[in-house]
Enzyme design. Structure first.
Site, short mmCIF file in Angstrom:
data_model
loop_
_atom_site.label_atom_id
_atom_site.label_comp_id
_atom_site.label_asym_id
_atom_site.label_seq_id
_atom_site.Cartn_x
_atom_site.Cartn_y
_atom_site.Cartn_z
N LYS A 86 -10.89 -5.41 10.11
CA LYS A 86 -11.94 -4.77 9.31
C LYS A 86 -13.29 -4.73 10.04
O LYS A 86 -14.05 -3.79 9.88
CB LYS A 86 -12.08 -5.49 7.96
CG LYS A 86 -10.89 -5.24 7.04
CD LYS A 86 -11.10 -5.88 5.68
CE LYS A 86 -9.86 -5.67 4.81
NZ LYS A 86 -10.03 -6.24 3.47
N GLY A 95 -5.00 -11.25 -7.49
CA GLY A 95 -5.74 -10.06 -7.06
C GLY A 95 -4.98 -8.74 -7.10
O GLY A 95 -5.37 -7.79 -6.42
N GLY A 149 -15.60 -15.37 4.71
CA GLY A 149 -15.07 -14.39 5.67
C GLY A 149 -15.38 -12.97 5.20
O GLY A 149 -16.25 -12.74 4.35
N SER A 163 0.80 -1.23 0.00
CA SER A 163 0.00 0.00 0.00
C SER A 163 0.83 1.28 0.00
O SER A 163 0.49 2.24 -0.71
CB SER A 163 -0.98 0.00 1.18
OG SER A 163 -1.94 -1.01 0.96
N ASN A 191 -12.60 -1.04 5.26
CA ASN A 191 -11.17 -1.04 4.88
C ASN A 191 -10.65 0.38 4.66
O ASN A 191 -9.47 0.57 4.38
CB ASN A 191 -10.91 -1.91 3.65
CG ASN A 191 -11.33 -1.23 2.35
OD1 ASN A 191 -12.19 -0.34 2.36
ND2 ASN A 191 -10.74 -1.62 1.25
N ASP A 226 -13.40 -2.81 -1.20
CA ASP A 226 -12.93 -4.08 -1.76
C ASP A 226 -13.82 -4.57 -2.92
O ASP A 226 -13.33 -5.01 -3.95
CB ASP A 226 -12.90 -5.17 -0.68
CG ASP A 226 -11.72 -5.00 0.27
OD1 ASP A 226 -10.72 -4.37 -0.14
OD2 ASP A 226 -11.80 -5.49 1.40
N THR A 258 -6.67 -3.30 7.42
CA THR A 258 -6.62 -4.65 6.86
C THR A 258 -6.70 -5.68 7.98
O THR A 258 -6.95 -5.32 9.15
CB THR A 258 -5.37 -4.83 5.96
OG1 THR A 258 -5.47 -6.08 5.28
CG2 THR A 258 -4.07 -4.78 6.76
N1 LIG Z 1 -6.69 -8.22 -3.53
C1 LIG Z 1 -7.23 -7.48 -2.58
O1 LIG Z 1 -7.30 -6.24 -2.70
C2 LIG Z 1 -7.83 -8.15 -1.37
C3 LIG Z 1 -8.75 -7.45 -0.58
C4 LIG Z 1 -9.31 -8.10 0.55
C5 LIG Z 1 -8.91 -9.41 0.87
N2 LIG Z 1 -8.00 -10.04 0.08
C6 LIG Z 1 -7.58 -11.43 0.39
O2 LIG Z 1 -8.74 -12.25 0.60
C7 LIG Z 1 -8.41 -13.33 1.46
C8 LIG Z 1 -9.47 -13.54 2.53
O3 LIG Z 1 -9.49 -12.44 3.42
P1 LIG Z 1 -10.63 -12.31 4.58
O4 LIG Z 1 -10.53 -10.95 5.14
O5 LIG Z 1 -11.98 -12.76 4.10
O6 LIG Z 1 -10.16 -13.40 5.65
P2 LIG Z 1 -11.06 -14.09 6.79
O7 LIG Z 1 -12.21 -13.23 7.18
O8 LIG Z 1 -10.09 -14.54 7.82
O9 LIG Z 1 -11.70 -15.41 6.07
C9 LIG Z 1 -10.90 -16.45 5.68
C10 LIG Z 1 -11.70 -17.45 4.84
O10 LIG Z 1 -10.79 -18.38 4.28
C11 LIG Z 1 -11.18 -19.71 4.63
N3 LIG Z 1 -9.96 -20.51 4.73
C12 LIG Z 1 -8.85 -20.25 5.45
N4 LIG Z 1 -7.92 -21.19 5.24
C13 LIG Z 1 -8.46 -22.08 4.37
C14 LIG Z 1 -7.97 -23.28 3.75
N5 LIG Z 1 -6.74 -23.75 4.02
N6 LIG Z 1 -8.76 -23.93 2.87
C15 LIG Z 1 -9.99 -23.44 2.60
N7 LIG Z 1 -10.52 -22.34 3.16
C16 LIG Z 1 -9.75 -21.65 4.02
C17 LIG Z 1 -11.97 -19.56 5.92
O11 LIG Z 1 -12.80 -20.70 6.05
P3 LIG Z 1 -13.44 -21.12 7.50
O12 LIG Z 1 -14.69 -20.29 7.66
O13 LIG Z 1 -13.71 -22.56 7.37
O14 LIG Z 1 -12.39 -20.79 8.54
C18 LIG Z 1 -12.73 -18.26 5.63
O15 LIG Z 1 -13.85 -18.50 4.81
C19 LIG Z 1 -7.01 -13.04 2.01
O16 LIG Z 1 -6.09 -13.81 1.24
C20 LIG Z 1 -6.82 -11.56 1.71
O17 LIG Z 1 -5.45 -11.21 1.54
C21 LIG Z 1 -7.46 -9.44 -1.03
#
Ligand SMILES: NC(=O)c1ccc[n+]([C@@H]2O[C@H](COP(=O)([O-])OP(=O)(O)OC[C@H]3O[C@@H](n4cnc5c(N)ncnc54)[C@H](OP(=O)(O)O)[C@@H]3O)[C@@H](O)[C@H]2O)c1
Length: 280
Positions: free
Chosen positions: A66, A239, A129, A17, A87, A102, A62
């Protein structure tokens, strides 16, 4: 003194960022600084309030804050309210306003940068998530015939689908229950890539017309992108574009100017490619 902005998360040392907002500031001639703030959960609230108390102008938030950011602000934009996650925080008079950029970032990357168009697509969102929740409404704006949320913990996907049932044709599922039928678009919103894994999804959901999009990004293919390529997906994207587009939306909320994202995306991709070549 330049206006102060920053990213609060834990950890944030790896974040791109400052590079992105530094480039936006140079491209648009804005006098501002953007710093990283390592903020553990127990200190997040006091440190953010301290930042704004000291005259700070705006922040990004982040993982893992959030949700906590949504509780901290005075007002939420409608899309932050729907996402139940923030965010971006900006000032409106005395009030701190929480936004979520996002979803619009993903949508802009899919449609404007990658030039993807579908008619009534079948969409699969992996994960339930914060990131998944934030992109549901924008993905429903594509007019899908069906949007399936599949999660490792199936009940979380079903609960999320129920919450969005009035917004479009959404249903929740576990990975193993997914029918063996290809989707047009699969968005990986799990954090599995961060652990070097791809979600354990049946391979039949990927066909030769399928676009696979990983919200995660890195030097070289993420595990999900590598998996999609092996299965012969039409496209497999990381992404990076979502990252720069959500940042541009935050930048505009803070500064009132829209930066050009193309040179920043190009610079990031080239840095990632250099890092991947250095490693191999
Ligand atoms: N490119 C961008 O601008 C951007 C923006 C936002 C987020 N992201 C990315 O999006 C991703 C998710 O972020 P978040 O904020 O939603 O995280 P989060 O709220 O912690 O949610 C994580 C999710 O991933 C699942 N998960 C974790 N490990 C797993 C595995 N080994 N196999 C299958 N499912 C798994 C969890 O399932 P359970 O419910 O079963 O635990 C949950 O649904 C991250 O990689 C983040 O860096 C990218």
């Amino acid at each position: 003194m330049p206006d102060a902005y920053g990213l609060f998360g834990w950890p944030v040392h790896h974040s791109w960022s400052p590079f992105i907002h530094g480039m936006y500031a140079r491209l648009t001639g804005q006098d501002m600084v953007y710093r990283l703030y390592e903020s553990p959960p127990e200190r997040f609230r006091s440190e953010v309030l301290g930042f704004f108390g000291d005259g700070g102008s705006g922040i990004n938030v982040t993982l893992p804050h959030k949700r906590a950011a949504a509780d901290l602000v005075n007002e939420l934009t409608p899309r932050a309210q729907l996402a139940d996650a923030v965010n971006t925080i900006f000032r409106r008079g005395e009030a701190l306003v929480g936004d979520n950029t996002d979803g619009v970032g993903l949508l802009r990357d899919l449609t404007a940068n990658l030039g993807l168009r579908w008619s009534s697509p079948r969409i699969l969102v992996l994960g339930a998530g914060g990131a998944a929740r934030g992109v549901l409404e924008p993905l429903l704006s594509l007019g899908p015939s069906e949007l399936v949320i599949a999660n490792r913990t199936p009940d979380r996907a079903r609960d999320l689908a129920r919450e969005f049932a009035t917004h479009g044709p959404v249903r929740g599922s576990g990975f193993a229950e997914l029918e063996p039928q290809p989707f047009h678009l699969i968005v990986n919103a799990t954090s599995a890539s961060l652990r070097g894994e791809a979600p354990l999804v049946p391979i039949d959901v990927v066909g030769t017309d399928t676009t696979c999009y990983d919200m995660a990004y890195g030097a070289g293919d993420t595990p999900f992108v590598a998996w999609a390529r092996r299965l012969g997906a039409a496209r497999a994207e990381q992404g990076w574009g979502m990252l720069v587009e959500q940042a541009a939306e935050s930048f505009e909320a803070w500064r009132g100017v829209r930066p050009d994202t193309a040179p920043v995306l190009e610079a990031l991709r080239s840095r990632a490619a250099t890092a991947a070549n250095t490693r191999s």
